[in-house]
Design an enzyme around this catalytic site. Sequence first.
Site, PDB file in Angstrom:
ATOM      1  N   ASP A  91       2.815   9.375   1.722  1.00  0.00           N
ATOM      2  CA  ASP A  91       4.089   8.730   2.060  1.00  0.00           C
ATOM      3  C   ASP A  91       4.325   7.532   1.148  1.00  0.00           C
ATOM      4  O   ASP A  91       3.411   7.057   0.462  1.00  0.00           O
ATOM      5  CB  ASP A  91       4.095   8.300   3.537  1.00  0.00           C
ATOM      6  CG  ASP A  91       2.996   7.284   3.871  1.00  0.00           C
ATOM      7  OD1 ASP A  91       1.876   7.419   3.323  1.00  0.00           O
ATOM      8  OD2 ASP A  91       3.250   6.364   4.659  1.00  0.00           O
ATOM      9  N   GLU A 156       0.441   6.160   5.908  1.00  0.00           N
ATOM     10  CA  GLU A 156      -0.309   4.942   5.584  1.00  0.00           C
ATOM     11  C   GLU A 156       0.597   3.717   5.623  1.00  0.00           C
ATOM     12  O   GLU A 156       0.198   2.647   6.072  1.00  0.00           O
ATOM     13  CB  GLU A 156      -0.953   5.066   4.194  1.00  0.00           C
ATOM     14  CG  GLU A 156      -2.002   3.994   3.879  1.00  0.00           C
ATOM     15  CD  GLU A 156      -1.440   2.698   3.325  1.00  0.00           C
ATOM     16  OE1 GLU A 156      -2.139   1.682   3.364  1.00  0.00           O
ATOM     17  OE2 GLU A 156      -0.270   2.685   2.870  1.00  0.00           O
TER      18      GLU A 156
HETATM   19 ZN    ZN Z   1      -0.556   2.640  -0.678  1.00  0.00          ZN
END
Ligand code: ZN
Length: 452
Positions: A91, A156
Amino acid sequence: MTGTDPAEPTVDDAIAERLAAALRCATVSFEDPADIDLGEFDRLTEHLERSFPLVHRELTCERFGHGRLYRWDGTESANGRAAAILLAHMDVVPVDGAQGWTHPPFAGVVDEEFIWGRGAIDDKSRVLAILEAVEGALAAGIRPRRTVILAFGHDEEVFGETGAARMAERLRESGVRADLLLDEGGVITTGVADGIDVPVATIMVGEKGFATVRLTVSGVGGHSSMPGRQTAVGRLARAVARLQDRPLPLRLTPVTLDMLTRLRTFMGEPRRSLLGVARVAAPAVVRILAARPQTEALVRTTTAPTVIHGGVKANVLPQRAEAYVNFRILPGDSVQTVLAHCRRVVRDEGVTIEVVGTASEPTPDPSAGPAFDLIADIATETVPGIAVTVGLVPGATDARYYDGLADTRCNFAPIVLDSADLERIHGTDERISRANYARLITFNRLLIERLA
Ligand SMILES: [Zn+2]
């Protein structure tokens, strides 16, 4: 640095294009899951499976939402013992103002020198470089003696609770224990470390903690012509000012001492001599580091008031005022000690003080583990002439969920960046040079060959 320098490594168009195609998938993380375009994550999944056929034939892949946990079983692995857990995330952060970009952030443009797009450094280049390295090793007939695990998260940038957290849990359940845990974080910088002329590779060995504290004051309201001694806004402002004026104390931690010791020989006088006695001259060293925000973060838990609001109209007493203060927590402190510090410093029972949102603790005892020297050697082989040191990631990474699963933790990628390049990460015109992308792939390939 130019793409035509014969001394620079490079990647061919096919490899560059595979990364660019991944950058064209707008896999943006948002706090509110309703804002996430899952179709873009599906497109990235299809691209990875199509582009790396050997990986997807030879490795097992378990899905956790869009997170992907691969196992490359070693020919001699037993009892869950693994060579490495390689982490990366798929992401990216949102784009704030696409009009400032040279190329649209999700166009995935490739030119002579760079591959452009959001995620080019953070962190799709690492996802794709790991897959390129494994695919290349498989094509060359290489099979690891010991198991290699790849874990690619999909959230994340919003704290990894449905990706990394669950993948780490699965590894824990299956009794995996690895020599090395490798994730994003440190890089090789030029012209950033004060007084050092060679590029500096900072292999991060842990991370600072993270907590946001909310201060709230409730008032009675009423007309501003008869305010009494203080309003909710005044009371809150005083609390924020106290926190700002009384930060947590300066401290030289073992990891920062190790960082400076490793860099000492690359420094000129008088720093070299001062650092030679850093253990006894700690107060002087700490004062020097505290003089600049970039290095102050190494020697204290930082205090950053970031949001304040209250009141509705200039002639109405506010009924409520609140402020948010973000702390990055040095090992040795904790979310609880930060909260206690806030209450002690504010000293006002009319101010409600609480931790809000996701908080994370600092790495308990960050230090260079047994596999650190191997990573340092491979980094030096990939980029000759560098100084290598340790450090702490200033923010949270997915790696924190995997703490305890490996003997050595490193947050590092062997890409060479200057301070302008560093600003592109999470900023405008994120891009990676072909030279840096080549280094990333080489580094991962060497790592697989040496460690596994
Ligand atoms: Zn990162």
